[in-house]
Scaffold this active site. Structure first.
Site, PDB file in Angstrom:
ATOM      1  CG  ASP B  52     -35.053 -37.067 -17.810  1.00 42.87           C
ATOM      2  OD1 ASP B  52     -34.611 -37.956 -18.554  1.00 42.87           O
ATOM      3  OD2 ASP B  52     -36.149 -36.505 -17.991  1.00 42.87           O
ATOM      4  CE1 TYR B 110     -41.223 -37.753 -11.498  1.00 46.29           C
ATOM      5  CE2 TYR B 110     -43.327 -38.513 -12.354  1.00 46.29           C
ATOM      6  CZ  TYR B 110     -41.948 -38.633 -12.265  1.00 46.29           C
ATOM      7  OH  TYR B 110     -41.303 -39.626 -12.949  1.00 46.29           O
TER       8      TYR B 110
END
Lengths: 249, 249
Positions: B52, B110
């Protein structure tokens, strides 16, 4: 009442510290906030010195006057809310009305960060991406030649008019960053630094570390008092004003 | 010929990875460069997944096809020259023509960085400036409840339509940054992460660490399969795609 402010800034998106028409500068952004908090009565900020576009500060110092006695912690909190995220006011303290943030500087420390490993996009505005190896021991030897009291005209911005180009460097060092062995950190502690002086010293030292110049050239450059003898000006993004020293502060 | 590219990006000035009209996206910027280098014959990039707006990547992976065999090192160097400074192509390698950068992902890692010390203007786009203490041991306990195979619908973007919300998290950890004890680093290694999933888990874990929720709430939230039960979405700037795992690569 005179107040002394200690503040950090990320110089990336500023045209330097000092106010200029139609440019985003650190001085103007802070003065505008202080003026608003002062009921729109203009407040002027007097910093320890300027920093150029893209140059950062961990702890710049500036004084300003307010007619009334204020709660410095509240003022700090209000500023933190009003200021953009690239400026952070660390502390505000009351000082003697004769104190002057520029004239009373005893010494300043600047650091310069350079990456000799591979390109890192996250550091591009914070560490000079040199991305080539350097001989650190050669640079260390050259740094010693910069320590002491010298005429630094050769390392100052071309055409900079000064009464005296003499400055004292107490300590000129280089070390490997503890967190990242690809990053070298130069540090310079001295009475004062003229425009581009740190960046011109670093640019010249990089040429020494890259084998393009010899350690002994530093002495000849100093003696020449000729800007053309020194190396390239290192880019601004690696430079940080780390600390400003005053008596009793 | 199919090629696999490993690349890093600073997500700050991008509207995310995926192409969108009139927005600066990572996909479009890289595709434009590849297309130019390919004699203006369009090249499409197929990444391991999207990230994003403002989310970073240390090592995103994407494949693309070229009609001809190219020197991958030269291509890498050409891209480095053409690309803006916030994208860095680390490596390009030839892969089997059946390889797919998204479908063949085995696992992803992540990390999420959060500053629990004082505000730092230099980190504002790279570390979530939470600037309040957190109870790390509570967070550690809560993290254990996220490990394993679960239905993660409660931690996914509201209204995200998926065939299955089941994912496996192999490892969910938190540690103090070695270089800076004010920075905590979450890491999540799993088969895949749905939209906002990492940020929603982190946002919820911050509430646990801040005493607003209990460790055992995590289990109840997972079981609810209801996004409204989980905490706030943590901001994007702390999030980094660290590694994408494939078989034999």
């Amino acid at each position: 009442m005179r107040y002394l402010m200690t503040f950090a800034y990320d110089g990336t998106n500023f045209s330097g510290y000092q106010k200029q028409p139609d440019k985003r500068t650190i001085q103007e952004v802070i003065e505008n906030c202080l003026t608003k908090l002062n009921g729109n009565i203009p407040v002027s900020l007097h910093a320890s010195g300027r920093t150029d576009a893209h140059v950062h500060a961990y702890a710049q110092k500036a004084h300003f006057d307010l007619e009334k006695d204020v709660d410095v912690n509240k003022l700090c909190a209000s500023l933190h809310q009003m200021l953009p995220k690239d400026i952070y006011v660390e502390k505000i303290e009351e000082v003697d009305s004769n104190f002057h943030a520029r004239f009373h500087v005893l010494a300043k420390e600047y650091i310069y960060k350079i990456n000799i490993g591979k390109y890192n996009p996250f550091e591009r505005e914070y560490v000079y991406q040199y991305n080539q190896k350097l001989d650190v021991s050669e640079i260390m030897s050259a740094l010693h030649n910069l320590e002491g009291t010298h005429n630094f005209k050769a390392f100052t911005k071309m055409d900079e008019e000064k009464e005296s180009y003499e400055r004292t460097i107490y300590k000129a060092e280089i070390k490997v960053d503890e967190a990242n062995s690809d990053i070298l950190i130069f540090s310079f502690l001295g009475t004062g630094f003229m425009r581009y002086m740190v960046r011109n010293m670093v640019g010249t030292l990089i040429e020494v570390g890259g084998g393009k110049r010899e350690v002994k050239d530093i002495v000849a450059i100093l003696e020449s008092e000729d800007r053309c003898q020194a190396g390239k000006t290192a880019p601004p993004e690696g430079l940080y004003l780390k600390k400003v020293y005053y008596e009793n502060l």
